[in-house]
Design a protein around this motif. Structure first.
Motif, PDB file in Angstrom:
ATOM      1  N   SER A 323       0.856  -1.178   0.000  1.00  0.00           N
ATOM      2  CA  SER A 323       0.000   0.000   0.000  1.00  0.00           C
ATOM      3  C   SER A 323       0.897   1.235   0.000  1.00  0.00           C
ATOM      4  N   PHE A 324       0.400   2.334  -0.545  1.00  0.00           N
ATOM      5  CA  PHE A 324       1.258   3.504  -0.705  1.00  0.00           C
ATOM      6  C   PHE A 324       0.445   4.787  -0.582  1.00  0.00           C
ATOM      7  N   LEU A 325       1.146   5.854  -0.258  1.00  0.00           N
ATOM      8  CA  LEU A 325       0.568   7.188  -0.175  1.00  0.00           C
ATOM      9  C   LEU A 325       1.644   8.181  -0.590  1.00  0.00           C
ATOM     10  N   THR A 326       1.334   9.014  -1.591  1.00  0.00           N
ATOM     11  CA  THR A 326       2.274  10.021  -2.078  1.00  0.00           C
ATOM     12  C   THR A 326       1.598  11.381  -2.076  1.00  0.00           C
ATOM     13  N   ASN A 327       2.252  12.346  -1.472  1.00  0.00           N
ATOM     14  CA  ASN A 327       1.786  13.735  -1.496  1.00  0.00           C
ATOM     15  C   ASN A 327       2.703  14.549  -2.396  1.00  0.00           C
ATOM     16  N   TYR A 328       2.107  15.225  -3.370  1.00  0.00           N
ATOM     17  CA  TYR A 328       2.853  16.057  -4.309  1.00  0.00           C
ATOM     18  C   TYR A 328       2.717  17.524  -3.944  1.00  0.00           C
ATOM     19  N   LYS A 329       3.811  18.259  -4.081  1.00  0.00           N
ATOM     20  CA  LYS A 329       3.814  19.705  -3.945  1.00  0.00           C
ATOM     21  C   LYS A 329       4.253  20.300  -5.285  1.00  0.00           C
ATOM     22  N   GLY A 330       3.423  21.184  -5.832  1.00  0.00           N
ATOM     23  CA  GLY A 330       3.758  21.802  -7.116  1.00  0.00           C
ATOM     24  C   GLY A 330       3.763  20.826  -8.258  1.00  0.00           C
ATOM     25  N   ILE A 351      -1.809  10.822  -4.140  1.00  0.00           N
ATOM     26  CA  ILE A 351      -2.057   9.526  -4.775  1.00  0.00           C
ATOM     27  C   ILE A 351      -1.931   8.465  -3.702  1.00  0.00           C
ATOM     28  N   LYS A 352      -2.962   7.657  -3.537  1.00  0.00           N
ATOM     29  CA  LYS A 352      -2.929   6.572  -2.557  1.00  0.00           C
ATOM     30  C   LYS A 352      -3.576   5.340  -3.157  1.00  0.00           C
ATOM     31  N   GLY A 353      -3.181   4.181  -2.647  1.00  0.00           N
ATOM     32  CA  GLY A 353      -3.759   2.959  -3.183  1.00  0.00           C
ATOM     33  C   GLY A 353      -3.006   1.733  -2.707  1.00  0.00           C
ATOM     34  N   PHE A 354      -3.221   0.632  -3.440  1.00  0.00           N
ATOM     35  CA  PHE A 354      -2.550  -0.620  -3.095  1.00  0.00           C
ATOM     36  C   PHE A 354      -2.327  -1.441  -4.359  1.00  0.00           C
ATOM     37  N   GLU A 355      -1.403  -2.394  -4.253  1.00  0.00           N
ATOM     38  CA  GLU A 355      -1.090  -3.319  -5.332  1.00  0.00           C
ATOM     39  C   GLU A 355      -0.980  -4.730  -4.763  1.00  0.00           C
ATOM     40  N   LEU A 356      -1.471  -5.697  -5.503  1.00  0.00           N
ATOM     41  CA  LEU A 356      -1.392  -7.103  -5.122  1.00  0.00           C
ATOM     42  C   LEU A 356      -0.967  -7.912  -6.334  1.00  0.00           C
ATOM     43  N   GLU A 357       0.120  -8.684  -6.194  1.00  0.00           N
ATOM     44  CA  GLU A 357       0.632  -9.513  -7.281  1.00  0.00           C
ATOM     45  C   GLU A 357       0.712 -10.963  -6.822  1.00  0.00           C
ATOM     46  N   GLY A 365       3.438 -27.798 -15.441  1.00  0.00           N
ATOM     47  CA  GLY A 365       3.508 -27.032 -16.681  1.00  0.00           C
ATOM     48  C   GLY A 365       2.609 -25.816 -16.739  1.00  0.00           C
ATOM     49  N   LEU A 366       1.687 -25.663 -15.773  1.00  0.00           N
ATOM     50  CA  LEU A 366       0.734 -24.556 -15.804  1.00  0.00           C
ATOM     51  C   LEU A 366       1.023 -23.577 -14.682  1.00  0.00           C
ATOM     52  N   SER A 367       1.300 -22.340 -15.056  1.00  0.00           N
ATOM     53  CA  SER A 367       1.490 -21.280 -14.071  1.00  0.00           C
ATOM     54  C   SER A 367       0.496 -20.165 -14.353  1.00  0.00           C
ATOM     55  N   LEU A 368       0.092 -19.488 -13.281  1.00  0.00           N
ATOM     56  CA  LEU A 368      -0.880 -18.407 -13.371  1.00  0.00           C
ATOM     57  C   LEU A 368      -0.289 -17.164 -12.710  1.00  0.00           C
ATOM     58  N   THR A 369      -0.383 -16.031 -13.383  1.00  0.00           N
ATOM     59  CA  THR A 369       0.043 -14.762 -12.801  1.00  0.00           C
ATOM     60  C   THR A 369      -1.140 -13.804 -12.816  1.00  0.00           C
ATOM     61  N   GLY A 370      -1.202 -12.970 -11.803  1.00  0.00           N
ATOM     62  CA  GLY A 370      -2.279 -11.992 -11.734  1.00  0.00           C
ATOM     63  C   GLY A 370      -1.887 -10.813 -10.862  1.00  0.00           C
ATOM     64  N   SER A 371      -2.511  -9.696 -11.106  1.00  0.00           N
ATOM     65  CA  SER A 371      -2.241  -8.510 -10.289  1.00  0.00           C
ATOM     66  C   SER A 371      -3.485  -7.639 -10.236  1.00  0.00           C
ATOM     67  N   VAL A 372      -3.611  -6.911  -9.125  1.00  0.00           N
ATOM     68  CA  VAL A 372      -4.688  -5.950  -8.926  1.00  0.00           C
ATOM     69  C   VAL A 372      -4.072  -4.668  -8.391  1.00  0.00           C
ATOM     70  N   GLY A 373      -4.417  -3.554  -8.993  1.00  0.00           N
ATOM     71  CA  GLY A 373      -3.939  -2.271  -8.514  1.00  0.00           C
ATOM     72  C   GLY A 373      -5.073  -1.284  -8.375  1.00  0.00           C
ATOM     73  N   TYR A 374      -5.094  -0.568  -7.261  1.00  0.00           N
ATOM     74  CA  TYR A 374      -6.101   0.472  -7.023  1.00  0.00           C
ATOM     75  C   TYR A 374      -5.382   1.775  -6.728  1.00  0.00           C
ATOM     76  N   THR A 375      -5.788   2.848  -7.408  1.00  0.00           N
ATOM     77  CA  THR A 375      -5.160   4.151  -7.222  1.00  0.00           C
ATOM     78  C   THR A 375      -6.228   5.223  -7.103  1.00  0.00           C
ATOM     79  N   TRP A 409      -8.661   1.501 -11.243  1.00  0.00           N
ATOM     80  CA  TRP A 409      -8.399   0.070 -11.148  1.00  0.00           C
ATOM     81  C   TRP A 409      -7.605  -0.411 -12.358  1.00  0.00           C
ATOM     82  N   LYS A 410      -6.703  -1.347 -12.093  1.00  0.00           N
ATOM     83  CA  LYS A 410      -6.001  -2.043 -13.168  1.00  0.00           C
ATOM     84  C   LYS A 410      -5.801  -3.490 -12.724  1.00  0.00           C
ATOM     85  N   LEU A 411      -6.309  -4.415 -13.537  1.00  0.00           N
ATOM     86  CA  LEU A 411      -6.239  -5.838 -13.221  1.00  0.00           C
ATOM     87  C   LEU A 411      -5.609  -6.579 -14.387  1.00  0.00           C
ATOM     88  N   ASN A 412      -4.787  -7.571 -14.078  1.00  0.00           N
ATOM     89  CA  ASN A 412      -4.142  -8.369 -15.111  1.00  0.00           C
ATOM     90  C   ASN A 412      -4.177  -9.842 -14.719  1.00  0.00           C
TER      91      ASN A 412
END
Length: 515
Positions: A323-330, A351-357, A365-375, A409-412
């Motif tokens: 999880s993250f939080l960024t404050n911008y000035k200017g 900007i605040k949100g979280f990411e999950l991978e 032989g079978l692998s699965l990858t996924g991610s979820v991002g919220y901003t 939202w961004k999901l993969n």
């Protein structure tokens, strides 16, 4: 609104462009009208300059010297240069209505010295560095509006010299707890000289048309007429920019603190705090003459981040979360001022949100990858000069409004299957789908340029030879042929709203050979 190739959506606001509401082409009142709507995003009536030519090259030299068993000195020297010419007929019509071209030359040199090592039986790892960077270049903006009624000609010369010193220490406090301390000091000296002019002298012709006695004769343009119209340079009545080299100096210290805790061999919990910095500069395009060179200040950011990284189930499952939080000035953003796009400080933002991978080995032989991002990205304060009132065309810029180019939202999701073919090679099936929620494509939030929520799908199949010396891949991108506006500009003072679409569905074949 002119979009990549075609003019689609123009009749959403017909009165703005002189298109008669009764849809009778005989009643169109302006040269730029509904005749140029193709209703096909890949075709247009544009016949002006449309090209992109880039030549770039460089060289780099890296030298390493072991000072001792625990310390290494590295030198990284690099030189780069590029020549770029780009032009586009943005109005999408056969008129010379909004044609742009931009030739640019730039060269850069950098030198970095880096000392890395460890101490106290590897409990301390460190890096110390010094960095020098210099660049110089020139760019020329040439834009014609309304069949040459306004001809913006803007040569610009820029130069930068940058010094930086940085360091980071990673200290293993215990076998489970680690501490990171770091920082970077930067100092920049910048120079700029702008020569932007209106080659057609539109300001003077308007003054003459409205009866200014000082502009009764424009051949030559009198000094009194120049002063009346705000042009700053004696002897250069067409030049918007004040003469002379402008200079700015910026300095910044950006610290970083981090903690890492390992409750087990397969799990790490971390937390970081840091500050960041982006340098300021000048506006290189003016809509009117000014007695000074307009500038924008640096952008600063302060970020907190916390999360976990883990490898579980005998390395069959990997999960990372933060999880993250960024404050911008200017915060620096691109705004449309009159006929000119300019960079300026909009105010403050958060900007605040979280990411999950996740990566999982689901079966042999079978692998699965996924991610979820919220901003969640929005303005916390907007400077008076950057505020844009909401309208029928645009969302606007105000406190609480969302930032451009930032989806909520961004999901993969991507499966990968690899199978042996009984000694006859290997086949690999790969796919991925990415969902992205709606975003603004420009700072002002122009409705016609909004990118809706979408899902894009890619897939490929690869055959690997038993020897491992060659492979062949067949694949496709954007398989559903989803067409979306990825960038654009509301050139309201110049006339159209235009945008560029993403690439359509494409297929490819690739052959790889190992020697």
């Amino acid at each position: 609104a002119a979009r990549r190739g075609g003019l689609t959506g123009l009749f959403d606001h017909p009165a703005l462009f002189g298109v008669n509401a009764d849809a009778n082409p005989d009643n169109n009142r302006l040269p730029y009208d509904g005749r140029f709507i193709t209703k096909d995003i890949d075709t247009s009536y544009a016949n002006g300059n449309n090209f992109n030519k880039l030549k770039q090259g460089g060289a780099a030299l890296t030298l390493e010297y072991d000072l001792s068993r625990n310390a290494t000195l590295k030198s990284i020297t690099a030189y780069r240069q590029l020549r770029w010419k780009v032009a586009m007929d943005l109005d999408g019509s056969p008129l010379n209505f909004l044609n742009t071209s931009f030739p640019m030359f730039q060269k850069q040199f950098s030198e970095e010295l880096q000392l890395t090592g460890n101490a106290l039986d590897d409990r301390v790892k460190y890096v110390l560095g010094a960095y020098y960077f210099t660049e110089s270049g020139n760019m020329r903006d040439f834009v014609t509006f309304a069949e040459g009624l306004l001809q913006v000609d803007g040569p610009n010369n820029l130069a930068t010299r940058n010094f930086a010193f940085y360091g980071q220490v990673d200290y293993k406090v215990t076998e489970r707890l680690g501490l990171t301390l770091g920082g970077r000091y930067t100092r920049e000296n910048k120079e700029f000289e702008g020569f932007q002019s209106d080659l057609n002298g539109l300001n003077y012709k308007l003054a003459q048309a409205f009866g200014n006695p000082d502009c009764a004769s424009l051949d030559p343009i009198s000094d009194r007429c120049r002063i009346d119209n705000g042009f700053p340079n004696p002897g250069q009545p067409l030049r918007y920019y004040i003469a002379g080299v402008q200079k700015q100096t910026f300095s910044n210290f950006s610290p970083k603190v981090g903690l890492q805790y390992h409750p087990g061999d397969d799990v790490m919990i971390f937390a970081n705090w840091s500050r960041g910095y982006k340098t300021g500069g000048w506006t290189t395009r003016l809509s009117a003459p000014l007695p000074y060179a307009p500038t924008f200040g640096p952008e600063k950011a302060e970020t907190w981040e916390a999360g976990v990284k883990s490898t579980l189930l005998a390395r069959r499952l990997q999960i990372n979360a933060a999880s993250f939080l960024t404050n911008y000035k200017g915060i620096q953003l691109n705004f449309q001022q009159g006929v000119s796009p300019v960079i300026q400080n909009a105010g403050d933002a958060r900007i605040k949100g979280f990411e999950l991978e996740m990566t999982a080995l689901a079966a042999r032989g079978l692998s699965l990858t996924g991610s979820v991002g919220y901003t969640d990205a929005y303005y916390t304060n907007v400077l008076a000069g950057a505020a844009v009132a909401p309208s029928a065309l645009q969302v606007g810029v105000f406190k609480g409004a969302t930032l451009p180019k930032t989806p909520k939202w961004k999901l993969n999701f991507g499966p990968r299957y690899e199978a042996e073919l009984g000694g006859h090679g290997t086949i690999v099936l790969l796919g991925d789908v990415t969902y992205t929620s709606a975003v603004k494509n420009d700072t002002e939030g122009t409705y016609l340029l909004m990118r809706p929520a979408n899902a894009l799908i890619n897939a490929s199949v690869t055959y690997k030879a038993p020897s491992g010396n060659w492979d062949v891949t067949l694949g496709g991108t954007n398989l559903t042929d989803k067409r979306l506006i990825v960038t654009g500009q509301a050139q309201l003072a110049g006339g159209p709203i235009f945008g560029t679409y993403n690439r359509p569905a494409e297929w490819y074949a690739r052959l790889g050979v190992k020697f």
